[in-house]
Design a protein around this motif. Structure first.
Motif, PDB file in Angstrom:
ATOM      1  N   SER A   1     103.661  -4.259  61.544  1.00  0.00           N
ATOM      2  CA  SER A   1     104.514  -5.264  60.916  1.00  0.00           C
ATOM      3  C   SER A   1     105.657  -4.625  60.131  1.00  0.00           C
ATOM      4  O   SER A   1     106.785  -5.114  60.168  1.00  0.00           O
ATOM      5  CB  SER A   1     103.683  -6.173  60.014  1.00  0.00           C
ATOM      6  OG  SER A   1     102.786  -6.933  60.790  1.00  0.00           O
ATOM      7  N   ILE A   2     105.375  -3.534  59.430  1.00  0.00           N
ATOM      8  CA  ILE A   2     106.444  -2.817  58.719  1.00  0.00           C
ATOM      9  C   ILE A   2     107.485  -2.337  59.718  1.00  0.00           C
ATOM     10  O   ILE A   2     108.694  -2.493  59.497  1.00  0.00           O
ATOM     11  CB  ILE A   2     105.877  -1.636  57.902  1.00  0.00           C
ATOM     12  CG1 ILE A   2     105.050  -2.154  56.723  1.00  0.00           C
ATOM     13  CG2 ILE A   2     107.000  -0.714  57.421  1.00  0.00           C
ATOM     14  CD1 ILE A   2     104.254  -1.074  55.998  1.00  0.00           C
TER      15      ILE A   2
ATOM     16  N   GLU B   1     110.222  -1.708  50.312  1.00  0.00           N
ATOM     17  CA  GLU B   1     110.295  -1.369  48.891  1.00  0.00           C
ATOM     18  C   GLU B   1     108.988  -0.680  48.524  1.00  0.00           C
ATOM     19  O   GLU B   1     107.958  -1.329  48.319  1.00  0.00           O
ATOM     20  CB  GLU B   1     110.518  -2.622  48.052  1.00  0.00           C
ATOM     21  CG  GLU B   1     110.507  -2.380  46.554  1.00  0.00           C
ATOM     22  CD  GLU B   1     111.396  -1.232  46.125  1.00  0.00           C
ATOM     23  OE1 GLU B   1     110.832  -0.188  45.689  1.00  0.00           O
ATOM     24  OE2 GLU B   1     112.624  -1.356  46.217  1.00  0.00           O
ATOM     25  N   PRO B   2     108.996   0.675  48.458  1.00  0.00           N
ATOM     26  CA  PRO B   2     107.752   1.416  48.239  1.00  0.00           C
ATOM     27  C   PRO B   2     107.050   1.119  46.917  1.00  0.00           C
ATOM     28  O   PRO B   2     105.836   1.280  46.816  1.00  0.00           O
ATOM     29  CB  PRO B   2     108.173   2.881  48.322  1.00  0.00           C
ATOM     30  CG  PRO B   2     109.639   2.920  48.453  1.00  0.00           C
ATOM     31  CD  PRO B   2     110.142   1.528  48.634  1.00  0.00           C
TER      32      PRO B   2
ATOM     33  N   GLU C   1      98.351   0.388  50.989  1.00  0.00           N
ATOM     34  CA  GLU C   1      97.669   0.252  52.280  1.00  0.00           C
ATOM     35  C   GLU C   1      97.239  -1.181  52.572  1.00  0.00           C
ATOM     36  O   GLU C   1      96.795  -1.482  53.678  1.00  0.00           O
ATOM     37  CB  GLU C   1      96.464   1.198  52.370  1.00  0.00           C
ATOM     38  CG  GLU C   1      95.348   0.906  51.400  1.00  0.00           C
ATOM     39  CD  GLU C   1      95.594   1.419  49.979  1.00  0.00           C
ATOM     40  OE1 GLU C   1      94.839   1.019  49.082  1.00  0.00           O
ATOM     41  OE2 GLU C   1      96.546   2.202  49.754  1.00  0.00           O
ATOM     42  N   THR C   2      97.414  -2.105  51.614  1.00  0.00           N
ATOM     43  CA  THR C   2      96.999  -3.499  51.820  1.00  0.00           C
ATOM     44  C   THR C   2      98.163  -4.486  51.866  1.00  0.00           C
ATOM     45  O   THR C   2      97.969  -5.637  52.239  1.00  0.00           O
ATOM     46  CB  THR C   2      96.037  -3.957  50.718  1.00  0.00           C
ATOM     47  OG1 THR C   2      96.732  -4.000  49.464  1.00  0.00           O
ATOM     48  CG2 THR C   2      94.820  -3.038  50.630  1.00  0.00           C
ATOM     49  N   ALA C   3      99.352  -4.037  51.484  1.00  0.00           N
ATOM     50  CA  ALA C   3     100.505  -4.942  51.440  1.00  0.00           C
ATOM     51  C   ALA C   3     101.800  -4.135  51.440  1.00  0.00           C
ATOM     52  O   ALA C   3     101.817  -2.985  50.993  1.00  0.00           O
ATOM     53  CB  ALA C   3     100.446  -5.827  50.201  1.00  0.00           C
ATOM     54  N   ALA C   4     102.852  -4.774  51.930  1.00  0.00           N
ATOM     55  CA  ALA C   4     104.168  -4.124  51.939  1.00  0.00           C
ATOM     56  C   ALA C   4     105.238  -5.143  51.576  1.00  0.00           C
ATOM     57  O   ALA C   4     105.253  -6.259  52.113  1.00  0.00           O
ATOM     58  CB  ALA C   4     104.465  -3.526  53.310  1.00  0.00           C
TER      59      ALA C   4
ATOM     60  N   THR D   1      97.670  -7.578  54.418  1.00  0.00           N
ATOM     61  CA  THR D   1      96.569  -7.420  55.374  1.00  0.00           C
ATOM     62  C   THR D   1      95.589  -8.585  55.229  1.00  0.00           C
ATOM     63  O   THR D   1      95.472  -9.192  54.158  1.00  0.00           O
ATOM     64  CB  THR D   1      95.813  -6.097  55.160  1.00  0.00           C
ATOM     65  OG1 THR D   1      95.237  -6.102  53.847  1.00  0.00           O
ATOM     66  CG2 THR D   1      96.718  -4.886  55.344  1.00  0.00           C
ATOM     67  N   LEU D   2      94.881  -8.871  56.304  1.00  0.00           N
ATOM     68  CA  LEU D   2      93.961 -10.014  56.282  1.00  0.00           C
ATOM     69  C   LEU D   2      92.885  -9.888  55.203  1.00  0.00           C
ATOM     70  O   LEU D   2      92.621 -10.871  54.482  1.00  0.00           O
ATOM     71  CB  LEU D   2      93.348 -10.214  57.663  1.00  0.00           C
ATOM     72  CG  LEU D   2      94.368 -10.550  58.775  1.00  0.00           C
ATOM     73  CD1 LEU D   2      93.675 -10.638  60.121  1.00  0.00           C
ATOM     74  CD2 LEU D   2      95.129 -11.819  58.464  1.00  0.00           C
TER      75      LEU D   2
END
Length: 136
Positions: free
Chosen positions: A17-18, A29-30, A35-38, A52-53
């Motif tokens: 997705s990223i 935007e770091p 590891e669970t959201a961006a 993430t789900l």
């Protein structure tokens, strides 16, 4: 202070997705990515949060809509008809699906649509500035 809209989207594969959202013009935007959201920023006031789900379920107990259904339809504007076509085709090349809804051409307004790899629907539109009535 400028209001910001955060569009939160559940995703099955965060890295995929990223890559998709980067390909269509968003910037990661770091500071708000792990590891669970961006956080994927399109402009100063538009941010798409890819979640993430497993993380998604910590925000709500509501079930996700079944595959092939639509709960919302997000819409982005472009500066030209060519921009609409370019963004839609870029989304297709990046792993989405183009024209999931029929294209619309009303002369003064033109639109197409795409889905991201998780089937979230995006409309892309251009409207002739001359067709917009002046503010009263």
């Amino acid at each position: 202070m400028t209001q910001i809209i955060f569009i939160n989207l559940p995703v099955s594969d965060l890295k995929r997705s990223i890559a998709f959202y980067t390909a269509i013009g968003f910037r990661n935007e770091p500071k708000f990515t792990d590891e669970t959201a961006a956080a994927m920023q399109l402009s100063e006031s538009i941010v798409v949060m890819l979640i993430t789900l497993p993380r998604w379920t910590t925000f709500t107990d509501r079930p996700l809509p079944p595959a092939g259904s639509s709960e919302v339809m997000n819409c982005l504007s472009c500066d030209s008809r060519e921009g609409v076509d370019r963004l839609t085709e870029t989304a297709k090349t990046a792993g989405g699906a183009a024209d999931v809804n029929p294209a619309q051409d009303h002369g003064f307004m033109y639109g197409r649509s795409f889905t991201d790899p998780d089937d979230h629907v995006w409309e892309v539109v251009w409207m002739d500035p001359a067709a917009v009535p002046p503010a009263a």
